[in-house]
Design a protein around this motif. Sequence first.
Motif, PDB file in Angstrom:
ATOM      1  N   SER A  73       3.590   7.889   8.611  1.00  0.00           N
ATOM      2  CA  SER A  73       2.983   8.357   7.364  1.00  0.00           C
ATOM      3  C   SER A  73       1.495   8.575   7.580  1.00  0.00           C
ATOM      4  O   SER A  73       0.889   8.020   8.498  1.00  0.00           O
ATOM      5  CB  SER A  73       3.214   7.359   6.229  1.00  0.00           C
ATOM      6  OG  SER A  73       2.606   6.112   6.529  1.00  0.00           O
ATOM      7  N   VAL A  74       0.931   9.399   6.719  1.00  0.00           N
ATOM      8  CA  VAL A  74      -0.499   9.693   6.759  1.00  0.00           C
ATOM      9  C   VAL A  74      -1.058   9.455   5.367  1.00  0.00           C
ATOM     10  O   VAL A  74      -0.360   9.639   4.368  1.00  0.00           O
ATOM     11  CB  VAL A  74      -0.752  11.151   7.205  1.00  0.00           C
ATOM     12  CG1 VAL A  74      -0.096  12.137   6.255  1.00  0.00           C
ATOM     13  CG2 VAL A  74      -2.242  11.436   7.320  1.00  0.00           C
ATOM     14  N   GLY A  90       0.788  -1.222   0.000  1.00  0.00           N
ATOM     15  CA  GLY A  90       0.000   0.000   0.000  1.00  0.00           C
ATOM     16  C   GLY A  90       0.824   1.277   0.000  1.00  0.00           C
ATOM     17  O   GLY A  90       1.977   1.309   0.421  1.00  0.00           O
ATOM     18  N   ALA A  91       0.182   2.327  -0.451  1.00  0.00           N
ATOM     19  CA  ALA A  91       0.862   3.615  -0.603  1.00  0.00           C
ATOM     20  C   ALA A  91       1.289   4.218   0.721  1.00  0.00           C
ATOM     21  O   ALA A  91       2.360   4.829   0.824  1.00  0.00           O
ATOM     22  CB  ALA A  91      -0.070   4.591  -1.328  1.00  0.00           C
ATOM     23  N   ILE A  92       0.459   4.067   1.753  1.00  0.00           N
ATOM     24  CA  ILE A  92       0.752   4.747   3.016  1.00  0.00           C
ATOM     25  C   ILE A  92       2.000   4.160   3.661  1.00  0.00           C
ATOM     26  O   ILE A  92       2.842   4.880   4.192  1.00  0.00           O
ATOM     27  CB  ILE A  92      -0.452   4.681   3.971  1.00  0.00           C
ATOM     28  CG1 ILE A  92      -1.733   5.123   3.246  1.00  0.00           C
ATOM     29  CG2 ILE A  92      -0.223   5.587   5.182  1.00  0.00           C
ATOM     30  CD1 ILE A  92      -3.002   4.981   4.073  1.00  0.00           C
ATOM     31  N   ARG A  93       2.147   2.846   3.602  1.00  0.00           N
ATOM     32  CA  ARG A  93       3.343   2.214   4.174  1.00  0.00           C
ATOM     33  C   ARG A  93       4.581   2.471   3.308  1.00  0.00           C
ATOM     34  O   ARG A  93       5.669   2.692   3.831  1.00  0.00           O
ATOM     35  CB  ARG A  93       3.109   0.714   4.340  1.00  0.00           C
ATOM     36  CG  ARG A  93       2.188   0.381   5.498  1.00  0.00           C
ATOM     37  CD  ARG A  93       1.957  -1.116   5.624  1.00  0.00           C
ATOM     38  NE  ARG A  93       1.212  -1.406   6.840  1.00  0.00           N
ATOM     39  CZ  ARG A  93      -0.106  -1.310   6.952  1.00  0.00           C
ATOM     40  NH1 ARG A  93      -0.827  -0.924   5.904  1.00  0.00           N
ATOM     41  NH2 ARG A  93      -0.703  -1.598   8.094  1.00  0.00           N
ATOM     42  N   LYS A  94       4.401   2.445   2.003  1.00  0.00           N
ATOM     43  CA  LYS A  94       5.560   2.710   1.131  1.00  0.00           C
ATOM     44  C   LYS A  94       6.088   4.127   1.317  1.00  0.00           C
ATOM     45  O   LYS A  94       7.262   4.399   1.070  1.00  0.00           O
ATOM     46  CB  LYS A  94       5.200   2.445  -0.338  1.00  0.00           C
ATOM     47  CG  LYS A  94       5.255   0.971  -0.717  1.00  0.00           C
ATOM     48  CD  LYS A  94       5.404   0.769  -2.206  1.00  0.00           C
ATOM     49  CE  LYS A  94       4.126   1.005  -2.964  1.00  0.00           C
ATOM     50  NZ  LYS A  94       3.145  -0.091  -2.815  1.00  0.00           N
ATOM     51  N   ALA A  95       5.222   5.045   1.772  1.00  0.00           N
ATOM     52  CA  ALA A  95       5.672   6.408   2.047  1.00  0.00           C
ATOM     53  C   ALA A  95       6.665   6.438   3.202  1.00  0.00           C
ATOM     54  O   ALA A  95       7.442   7.385   3.338  1.00  0.00           O
ATOM     55  CB  ALA A  95       4.473   7.303   2.370  1.00  0.00           C
ATOM     56  N   ILE A  96       6.641   5.415   4.044  1.00  0.00           N
ATOM     57  CA  ILE A  96       7.635   5.269   5.107  1.00  0.00           C
ATOM     58  C   ILE A  96       8.887   4.596   4.559  1.00  0.00           C
ATOM     59  O   ILE A  96      10.007   5.084   4.741  1.00  0.00           O
ATOM     60  CB  ILE A  96       7.079   4.445   6.285  1.00  0.00           C
ATOM     61  CG1 ILE A  96       5.895   5.161   6.935  1.00  0.00           C
ATOM     62  CG2 ILE A  96       8.181   4.160   7.312  1.00  0.00           C
ATOM     63  CD1 ILE A  96       5.184   4.344   7.997  1.00  0.00           C
ATOM     64  N   LEU A  97       8.701   3.471   3.893  1.00  0.00           N
ATOM     65  CA  LEU A  97       9.822   2.680   3.393  1.00  0.00           C
ATOM     66  C   LEU A  97      10.719   3.473   2.455  1.00  0.00           C
ATOM     67  O   LEU A  97      11.948   3.356   2.507  1.00  0.00           O
ATOM     68  CB  LEU A  97       9.291   1.428   2.680  1.00  0.00           C
ATOM     69  CG  LEU A  97      10.338   0.458   2.118  1.00  0.00           C
ATOM     70  CD1 LEU A  97      11.252  -0.056   3.218  1.00  0.00           C
ATOM     71  CD2 LEU A  97       9.647  -0.703   1.404  1.00  0.00           C
ATOM     72  N   GLY A 127       0.836  15.626   5.470  1.00  0.00           N
ATOM     73  CA  GLY A 127       2.126  15.152   5.957  1.00  0.00           C
ATOM     74  C   GLY A 127       2.995  16.302   6.437  1.00  0.00           C
ATOM     75  O   GLY A 127       3.668  16.208   7.472  1.00  0.00           O
ATOM     76  N   GLU A 128       2.976  17.397   5.690  1.00  0.00           N
ATOM     77  CA  GLU A 128       3.765  18.576   6.057  1.00  0.00           C
ATOM     78  C   GLU A 128       3.237  19.203   7.353  1.00  0.00           C
ATOM     79  O   GLU A 128       4.011  19.608   8.217  1.00  0.00           O
ATOM     80  CB  GLU A 128       3.723  19.596   4.923  1.00  0.00           C
ATOM     81  CG  GLU A 128       4.440  19.131   3.664  1.00  0.00           C
ATOM     82  CD  GLU A 128       4.192  20.045   2.470  1.00  0.00           C
ATOM     83  OE1 GLU A 128       3.359  20.981   2.611  1.00  0.00           O
ATOM     84  OE2 GLU A 128       4.808  19.840   1.406  1.00  0.00           O
ATOM     85  N   ASP A 129       1.918  19.276   7.492  1.00  0.00           N
ATOM     86  CA  ASP A 129       1.313  19.891   8.679  1.00  0.00           C
ATOM     87  C   ASP A 129       1.628  19.092   9.940  1.00  0.00           C
ATOM     88  O   ASP A 129       1.951  19.667  10.995  1.00  0.00           O
ATOM     89  CB  ASP A 129      -0.205  20.009   8.510  1.00  0.00           C
ATOM     90  CG  ASP A 129      -0.601  21.082   7.501  1.00  0.00           C
ATOM     91  OD1 ASP A 129       0.263  21.910   7.145  1.00  0.00           O
ATOM     92  OD2 ASP A 129      -1.766  21.073   7.067  1.00  0.00           O
ATOM     93  N   PRO A 138       4.879  11.031   3.742  1.00  0.00           N
ATOM     94  CA  PRO A 138       5.734  10.821   4.922  1.00  0.00           C
ATOM     95  C   PRO A 138       5.523  11.880   5.990  1.00  0.00           C
ATOM     96  O   PRO A 138       5.111  13.011   5.699  1.00  0.00           O
ATOM     97  CB  PRO A 138       7.143  10.911   4.328  1.00  0.00           C
ATOM     98  CG  PRO A 138       6.999  11.839   3.163  1.00  0.00           C
ATOM     99  CD  PRO A 138       5.643  11.531   2.579  1.00  0.00           C
ATOM    100  N   ILE A 139       5.830  11.509   7.224  1.00  0.00           N
ATOM    101  CA  ILE A 139       5.828  12.433   8.358  1.00  0.00           C
ATOM    102  C   ILE A 139       7.232  12.435   8.947  1.00  0.00           C
ATOM    103  O   ILE A 139       7.786  11.374   9.244  1.00  0.00           O
ATOM    104  CB  ILE A 139       4.811  12.006   9.425  1.00  0.00           C
ATOM    105  CG1 ILE A 139       3.378  12.090   8.864  1.00  0.00           C
ATOM    106  CG2 ILE A 139       4.952  12.863  10.685  1.00  0.00           C
ATOM    107  CD1 ILE A 139       2.342  11.483   9.781  1.00  0.00           C
ATOM    108  N   ARG A 140       7.806  13.620   9.116  1.00  0.00           N
ATOM    109  CA  ARG A 140       9.181  13.741   9.612  1.00  0.00           C
ATOM    110  C   ARG A 140       9.196  14.303  11.034  1.00  0.00           C
ATOM    111  O   ARG A 140       8.370  15.150  11.380  1.00  0.00           O
ATOM    112  CB  ARG A 140       9.997  14.655   8.695  1.00  0.00           C
ATOM    113  CG  ARG A 140      10.134  14.125   7.270  1.00  0.00           C
ATOM    114  CD  ARG A 140      10.942  15.079   6.403  1.00  0.00           C
ATOM    115  NE  ARG A 140      11.009  14.635   5.026  1.00  0.00           N
ATOM    116  CZ  ARG A 140      11.917  13.781   4.568  1.00  0.00           C
ATOM    117  NH1 ARG A 140      12.851  13.302   5.389  1.00  0.00           N
ATOM    118  NH2 ARG A 140      11.925  13.403   3.294  1.00  0.00           N
TER     119      ARG A 140
END
Length: 249
Positions: free
Chosen positions: A212-213, A135-142, A239-241, A201-203
């Motif tokens: 990630s969101v 999924g996209a949300i997890r790949k945004a972390i990986l 993600g930026e917010d 991603p969330i930093r």
Amino acid sequence: MIQSLLRAMELLEILKRANDTCSIAQLAEELELPPSTVHRILKTLCSTMYVVKDEKSHEYRLGPALIPLGTSASKHVHLQSVAYDVLKKIALETGEDTFLIIPVEYKGIVLERVDGKRTLKLVEEFGDELYLHYGAIRKAILAFQSDEFINDYIKKVIEKGKTSLRITPLELREKLKRIREEGISTSSGDYAKGTIGIGAPIRNSSGNVIASVGIVVAKPKIFSEERVENLKNIIRKAGEDISKGIGYF
């Protein structure tokens, strides 16, 4: 508002952005204040060690007294509480289910979920976990993990065939590269047929991706590219917010 306090805060922000020390002249120019005024502010901040003066160059930088302040503040900033309001806003704006996911080793776990008016009950709940290439949300972390982590992930998860979602190492690397370039992740039917996922991603304050969101959308027969781009922009901003809310600037 207290003008002198605001000026002191602005001065600290300038020193924070600076790669090196700053002179009184530089600070006065950026603040658009007389050098004498800047000198008085600096003298006060130096007395509390919020700013220190380099005696050789006669320039200024942030001081050690700010370190425990930042550490104390970070202890009271909780990812889940910051993210929840953003998730609610996305659910209201888009009508879709929104998710907050955190990594645990090679998997991503749902930490928070807010249902939209078009909720998909078949999709994940709190505590559900899947490998990070699902999924996209997890790949945004990986996508934003270190090269070492990604190499280990491919060896221990992809090459050993631990999941039913088949993807070659080359395909995964190409997808992750695209996510890094675009700053947003998308997927179609990775673990739920007829759905589209969008994740960002969330930093944390150090710039590391720690969560990630995103949303999961039931794909109708007609789903325009314009709609996808609009949703991507919404999730990217989310993600930026959240990142800013937990200290990333």
